[in-house]
Design an enzyme around this catalytic site. Structure first.
Site, short mmCIF file in Angstrom:
data_model
loop_
_atom_site.label_atom_id
_atom_site.label_comp_id
_atom_site.label_asym_id
_atom_site.label_seq_id
_atom_site.Cartn_x
_atom_site.Cartn_y
_atom_site.Cartn_z
N LYS A 112 -21.68 -4.75 23.70
CA LYS A 112 -22.44 -5.59 23.54
C LYS A 112 -22.18 -6.78 24.92
CE LYS A 112 -22.85 -3.24 19.66
NZ LYS A 112 -22.00 -3.56 18.96
N ASP B 269 -13.25 -9.88 15.09
CA ASP B 269 -14.04 -9.70 15.88
C ASP B 269 -14.78 -10.41 16.47
OD1 ASP B 269 -16.08 -7.80 16.63
OD2 ASP B 269 -16.80 -6.66 15.02
N TYR C 276 -20.11 -6.10 10.84
CA TYR C 276 -19.66 -4.99 11.03
C TYR C 276 -20.28 -3.86 10.50
CZ TYR C 276 -21.13 -1.39 14.17
OH TYR C 276 -21.44 0.05 14.89
N ARG D 106 -4.85 10.09 30.22
CA ARG D 106 -4.32 9.63 28.74
C ARG D 106 -3.69 8.33 28.45
NH1 ARG D 106 -2.39 11.74 24.94
NH2 ARG D 106 -3.28 14.05 25.86
C1 LIG Z 1 -21.21 -3.12 17.81
C2 LIG Z 1 -20.16 -3.67 17.05
C3 LIG Z 1 -19.02 -3.23 16.32
C4 LIG Z 1 -19.04 -1.95 16.36
O1 LIG Z 1 -19.01 -1.27 18.64
P1 LIG Z 1 -18.93 0.28 19.23
O2 LIG Z 1 -19.09 -0.33 20.47
O3 LIG Z 1 -20.09 0.14 18.87
O4 LIG Z 1 -18.19 1.03 18.71
C5 LIG Z 1 -18.15 -3.89 15.83
N1 LIG Z 1 -18.32 -5.53 15.59
C6 LIG Z 1 -19.48 -5.96 15.55
C7 LIG Z 1 -19.82 -6.86 15.45
C8 LIG Z 1 -20.52 -4.59 16.77
O5 LIG Z 1 -21.49 -5.35 16.68
#
Ligand SMILES: *Cc1c(COP(=O)(O)O)cnc(C)c1O
Length: 368
Positions: free
Chosen positions: A192, A167, A96, A45
């Site tokens: 993504k 983000d 998000y 971990r």
């Molecule tokens: C999908 C997404 C998240 C969350 O990410 P996960 O990997 O699904 O937990 C956060 N910010 C944006 C802009 C996203 O598209």
């Protein structure tokens, strides 16, 4: 890695084993919950070589130190956990939905307070950062495609003593480097574009601030939201082709946006690459490309939008984005999406298929 290399080269070569005779070109997933005593790693971990390879690569691209998490939300939760009890967070009206829900939950529990702002309204954001502990920026925003002016907001947030996080999921490290625009932290849903093949959930943070890195690493080991070694390996494998995937997808996104603007059933196209998009000028300044996500609206007709999503044959009707497969969905089909997102808004994530095939399929769905 020498800093002068183009990011499209760095993405291929960073995070590799040392070039010595018999060494493999790339690392392998390390499946071990524990390590032989006597070193500094200790336990599964606390560290894993498969994370480190991905973290080095993301760190080289964003020009900071990387830290990977079990998902984008795990990374976001670790950042929110930095806010002191009773602290104040400034967050976008549109972002998000999972991040907004997390902040709402923490506010409802009395752990912190949240002020929502129109992230595209720089004056309003700058006015709101006084007394904030955390300023959450997302740009372009999911799914409204608003573009935040990162540099002035980051400067104001830091001057106010807040930690500023961006983000960067939609832009990817290849199109936008928020740390160079003054942010303290950059966060990714590596699920993504970074992993890019719709087969992995993973998150990441990159920072140049060693104290923040250490504080977040402590959250990762204590909250336990660690990546699996296989996921980290798959994400790095996918990341190697990000420059190629993104070049192709964003060129197609521009092509589709121009076609959609002309389409009689489409009332609005949101894509910062369009010259008259409200975010175009600032995106052109702070991004090196406009990305592969766009959104369309169908004159207020949510049922028609839902039918379009259910009528494509090539475009996949699914949530998520950033994969090689083109995907679309009506975001308001989710109860958790912001009520100010139009009910007829369809988010389109452009993949790497041939643009003519994508347009033909979308055009037939729009006719139905
Ligand atoms: C999908 C997404 C998240 C969350 O990410 P996960 O990997 O699904 O937990 C956060 N910010 C944006 C802009 C996203 O598209």
């Amino acid at each position: 890695m020498t800093p002068e290399l183009d990011p499209s080269t760095v993405v291929v070569h960073a995070g590799r084993p040392e070039r010595v005779p018999n060494a493999p070109l790339g690392g392998s997933p390390v499946f071990s919950s524990t390590y032989i005593a006597g070193g500094d790693r200790g336990y599964g971990r606390f560290g894993n070589d498969s994370w480190v390879a991905l973290e080095e690569t993301l760190g080289a691209l964003e020009r900071g130190r990387g830290l990977t998490f079990a998902s984008g939300m795990a990374a976001a939760a670790a950042v929110c956990d930095l806010v002191p009890v009773g602290g104040r967070v400034v967050a976008p009206q549109h972002a998000y939905s999972g991040v907004l829900a997390l902040l709402d939950q923490q506010a409802a529990a009395g752990r912190l307070s949240v002020e929502r702002v129109d992230i595209a309204d720089t004056d309003a954001v700058v006015a709101a950062v006084a007394g904030a502990d955390l300023v959450w920026i997302e740009s372009p925003t999911n799914p409204a495609m608003e573009v935040a002016e990162i540099a002035p907001i980051a400067a104001a947030g830091r001057a106010a003593g807040a930690t500023v996080v961006v983000d960067n999921t939609f832009a990817t490290p290849l199109l936008q480097q928020p740390l160079s625009l003054g942010a303290d932290l950059v966060m990714h849903s590596a699920t993504k574009f970074i992993a890019g093949h719709s087969d992995v959930l993973l998150g990441a943070i990159v920072t140049t601030n060693d104290d923040l890195w250490t504080a977040l690493e402590l959250r990762r080991r204590n909250l336990g939201a660690i990546p699996g070694p296989m996921e980290a390996w798959l994400a790095l494998r996918g990341l190697r082709t990000l420059a190629l995937r993104l070049d192709r997808a964003q060129e197609t996104a521009g092509f589709l946006a121009a076609r959609l603007v002309e389409h009689p059933r489409v009332s609005r196209v949101r894509y910062p690459g369009l010259p008259d998009d409200p975010g175009h000028a600032r995106a052109a300044v702070q991004m090196s490309g406009f990305g592969a996500i766009l959104a369309i609206e169908l004159g207020g007709d949510a049922e028609a939008a839902q039918r379009v999503c259910e009528s494509t044959r090539l475009w996949v009707h699914a949530t998520s984005l950033g994969g090689v497969e083109s995907m679309l969905e009506r975001r308001r089909r989710w109860a958790g999406e912001a009520p100010t997102i139009p009910a007829d808004l369809i988010r389109l994530s452009v993949g790497i298929e041939h643009r003519d095939d994508l347009w033909t399929d979308l055009a037939q769905a729009l006719k139905l």
